[in-house]
Design a protein around this motif. Structure first.
Motif, PDB file in Angstrom:
ATOM      1  N   UNK A  55       0.928  -1.284  -0.086  1.00 47.33           N
ATOM      2  CA  UNK A  55      -0.002  -0.190   0.088  1.00 47.33           C
ATOM      3  C   UNK A  55       0.787   1.392   0.155  1.00 47.33           C
ATOM      4  N   UNK A  56       1.916   1.271   0.737  1.00 46.19           N
ATOM      5  CA  UNK A  56       2.508   2.606   1.239  1.00 46.19           C
ATOM      6  C   UNK A  56       3.898   2.693   0.430  1.00 46.19           C
ATOM      7  N   UNK A  57       4.678   1.441  -0.005  1.00 45.20           N
ATOM      8  CA  UNK A  57       5.969   1.472  -0.766  1.00 45.20           C
ATOM      9  C   UNK A  57       6.945   0.854   0.516  1.00 45.20           C
ATOM     10  N   UNK A  58       8.288   0.877   0.026  1.00 41.17           N
ATOM     11  CA  UNK A  58       9.233   0.117   0.954  1.00 41.17           C
ATOM     12  C   UNK A  58       9.396   1.003   2.322  1.00 41.17           C
ATOM     13  N   UNK A  59       9.543   0.362   3.450  1.00 42.57           N
ATOM     14  CA  UNK A  59      10.095   1.112   4.707  1.00 42.57           C
ATOM     15  C   UNK A  59      11.688   0.783   4.934  1.00 42.57           C
ATOM     16  N   UNK A  60      11.926   1.596   5.807  1.00 46.82           N
ATOM     17  CA  UNK A  60      13.334   1.571   6.275  1.00 46.82           C
ATOM     18  C   UNK A  60      13.388   1.023   7.524  1.00 46.82           C
ATOM     19  N   UNK A  61      13.911   0.044   7.920  1.00 51.25           N
ATOM     20  CA  UNK A  61      13.953  -0.689   9.390  1.00 51.25           C
ATOM     21  C   UNK A  61      15.243  -0.139  10.052  1.00 51.25           C
ATOM     22  N   UNK A  62      15.017   0.260  11.378  1.00 53.13           N
ATOM     23  CA  UNK A  62      16.070   0.481  12.187  1.00 53.13           C
ATOM     24  C   UNK A  62      16.647  -0.652  12.754  1.00 53.13           C
ATOM     25  N   UNK A  63      17.896  -0.151  13.427  1.00 51.21           N
ATOM     26  CA  UNK A  63      18.893  -1.245  13.983  1.00 51.21           C
ATOM     27  C   UNK A  63      18.244  -1.971  15.182  1.00 51.21           C
ATOM     28  N   UNK A  64      18.769  -3.092  15.398  1.00 53.82           N
ATOM     29  CA  UNK A  64      18.172  -3.939  16.449  1.00 53.82           C
ATOM     30  C   UNK A  64      19.251  -3.514  17.969  1.00 53.82           C
ATOM     31  N   UNK A  65      18.597  -3.124  19.029  1.00 51.27           N
ATOM     32  CA  UNK A  65      19.174  -2.668  20.017  1.00 51.27           C
ATOM     33  C   UNK A  65      19.891  -4.104  20.597  1.00 51.27           C
ATOM     34  N   UNK A  66      20.492  -3.693  21.902  1.00 45.48           N
ATOM     35  CA  UNK A  66      21.287  -4.551  22.722  1.00 45.48           C
ATOM     36  C   UNK A  66      20.297  -5.662  23.302  1.00 45.48           C
ATOM     37  N   UNK A  67      20.752  -7.116  23.260  1.00 42.97           N
ATOM     38  CA  UNK A  67      20.002  -7.944  23.779  1.00 42.97           C
ATOM     39  C   UNK A  67      20.175  -8.054  25.416  1.00 42.97           C
ATOM     40  N   UNK A  68      18.867  -8.238  25.949  1.00 42.99           N
ATOM     41  CA  UNK A  68      18.613  -8.432  27.280  1.00 42.99           C
ATOM     42  C   UNK A  68      19.144  -9.799  27.691  1.00 42.99           C
ATOM     43  N   UNK A  69      20.281  -9.976  28.605  1.00 40.27           N
ATOM     44  CA  UNK A  69      20.738 -10.976  28.954  1.00 40.27           C
ATOM     45  C   UNK A  69      20.170 -11.810  30.370  1.00 40.27           C
ATOM     46  N   UNK A  70      19.219 -10.895  30.904  1.00 40.40           N
ATOM     47  CA  UNK A  70      18.642 -11.316  32.094  1.00 40.40           C
ATOM     48  C   UNK A  70      17.531 -12.339  31.706  1.00 40.40           C
ATOM     49  N   UNK A  71      17.824 -13.707  31.949  1.00 43.31           N
ATOM     50  CA  UNK A  71      17.042 -14.762  31.552  1.00 43.31           C
ATOM     51  C   UNK A  71      16.064 -15.384  32.415  1.00 43.31           C
ATOM     52  N   UNK A  72      15.674 -14.570  33.601  1.00 40.55           N
ATOM     53  CA  UNK A  72      14.870 -14.865  34.556  1.00 40.55           C
ATOM     54  C   UNK A  72      13.640 -14.998  34.492  1.00 40.55           C
ATOM     55  N   UNK A  73      12.608 -15.765  34.525  1.00 33.83           N
ATOM     56  CA  UNK A  73      11.331 -15.683  33.851  1.00 33.83           C
ATOM     57  C   UNK A  73      10.501 -14.619  34.208  1.00 33.83           C
ATOM     58  N   UNK A  74      10.812 -13.857  35.406  1.00 27.92           N
ATOM     59  CA  UNK A  74      10.023 -12.731  35.800  1.00 27.92           C
ATOM     60  C   UNK A  74      10.599 -11.601  34.941  1.00 27.92           C
ATOM     61  N   UNK A  75      11.623 -11.691  34.481  1.00 25.56           N
ATOM     62  CA  UNK A  75      12.076 -10.359  33.538  1.00 25.56           C
ATOM     63  C   UNK A  75      11.622 -10.638  32.078  1.00 25.56           C
ATOM     64  N   UNK A  76      11.446 -12.083  31.820  1.00 25.33           N
ATOM     65  CA  UNK A  76      10.926 -12.407  30.507  1.00 25.33           C
ATOM     66  C   UNK A  76       9.419 -12.072  30.435  1.00 25.33           C
ATOM     67  N   UNK A  77       8.857 -12.032  31.500  1.00 27.19           N
ATOM     68  CA  UNK A  77       7.468 -11.652  31.477  1.00 27.19           C
ATOM     69  C   UNK A  77       7.116 -10.308  31.520  1.00 27.19           C
ATOM     70  N   UNK A  78       7.928  -9.728  32.277  1.00 25.76           N
ATOM     71  CA  UNK A  78       8.059  -8.074  31.891  1.00 25.76           C
ATOM     72  C   UNK A  78       8.528  -7.738  30.598  1.00 25.76           C
ATOM     73  N   UNK A  79       9.251  -8.366  29.925  1.00 27.87           N
ATOM     74  CA  UNK A  79       9.493  -7.978  28.732  1.00 27.87           C
ATOM     75  C   UNK A  79       8.365  -8.102  27.623  1.00 27.87           C
ATOM     76  N   UNK A  80       7.615  -9.150  27.974  1.00 26.52           N
ATOM     77  CA  UNK A  80       6.228  -9.329  26.962  1.00 26.52           C
ATOM     78  C   UNK A  80       5.365  -8.294  27.516  1.00 26.52           C
ATOM     79  N   UNK A  81       5.255  -7.878  28.789  1.00 30.17           N
ATOM     80  CA  UNK A  81       4.207  -7.049  29.143  1.00 30.17           C
ATOM     81  C   UNK A  81       4.617  -5.433  28.451  1.00 30.17           C
ATOM     82  N   UNK A  82       5.758  -5.159  28.397  1.00 30.13           N
ATOM     83  CA  UNK A  82       6.273  -3.986  27.822  1.00 30.13           C
ATOM     84  C   UNK A  82       6.040  -4.111  26.125  1.00 30.13           C
ATOM     85  N   UNK A  83       6.381  -4.928  25.769  1.00 29.61           N
ATOM     86  CA  UNK A  83       6.091  -5.525  24.295  1.00 29.61           C
ATOM     87  C   UNK A  83       4.754  -5.151  23.994  1.00 29.61           C
TER      88      UNK A  83
END
Length: 123
Positions: A55-83
């Motif tokens: 519909x609109x034409x090609x887009x320009x994607x921005x860079x991917x940020x730094x990965x979160x290395x905190x693999x605790x399940x509570x942090x992952x749940x918070x990540x999904x809430x923020x997302x």
């Protein structure tokens, strides 16, 4: 769309990282839920972006940020809430208001909440 697509692409990489490093009680079910997310989100991103670009034409994607290395399940749940919150905000962009684009975003949001549900309740 650029910001939304970049965010979702980053979420695939971040979730894959969480999937490989999740630890603690409930880590097996989280490992499976995260695997389902990153296996599914790529195709959803492709469909959403391709429809938009048709519909609109090609887009320009921005860079991917730094990965979160905190693999605790509570942090992952918070990540999904923020997302979920970020997608809710970004989908209000006037150029994303066509029903077919919103339907594709709805499918992404469904996957996000399904994954969050599994992370919270299948421990």
């Amino acid at each position: 769309m650029e910001e939304l697509a970049s965010l979702l692409l980053q979420s695939r990489t971040q979730t894959h990282s969480f999937h490989l490093g999740v630890k603690g009680i409930g880590s097996h079910s989280a490992h499976i839920a995260l695997g389902e997310y990153y296996d599914s989100i790529g195709g959803l991103i492709d469909g959403l972006v391709e429809v938009y670009q048709g519909k609109e034409g090609l887009i320009q994607l921005s860079g991917i940020g730094v990965l979160d290395k905190n693999n605790d399940i509570k942090n992952i749940i918070k990540y999904f809430e923020t997302l979920c919150s970020m997608v809710a905000k970004l989908r209000t962009n006037p150029k994303l208001q066509d029903s077919w684009i919103q339907n594709d975003i709805d499918t992404v949001v469904s996957l996000l909440y399904k994954t969050k549900y599994k992370l919270v309740n299948h421990q």
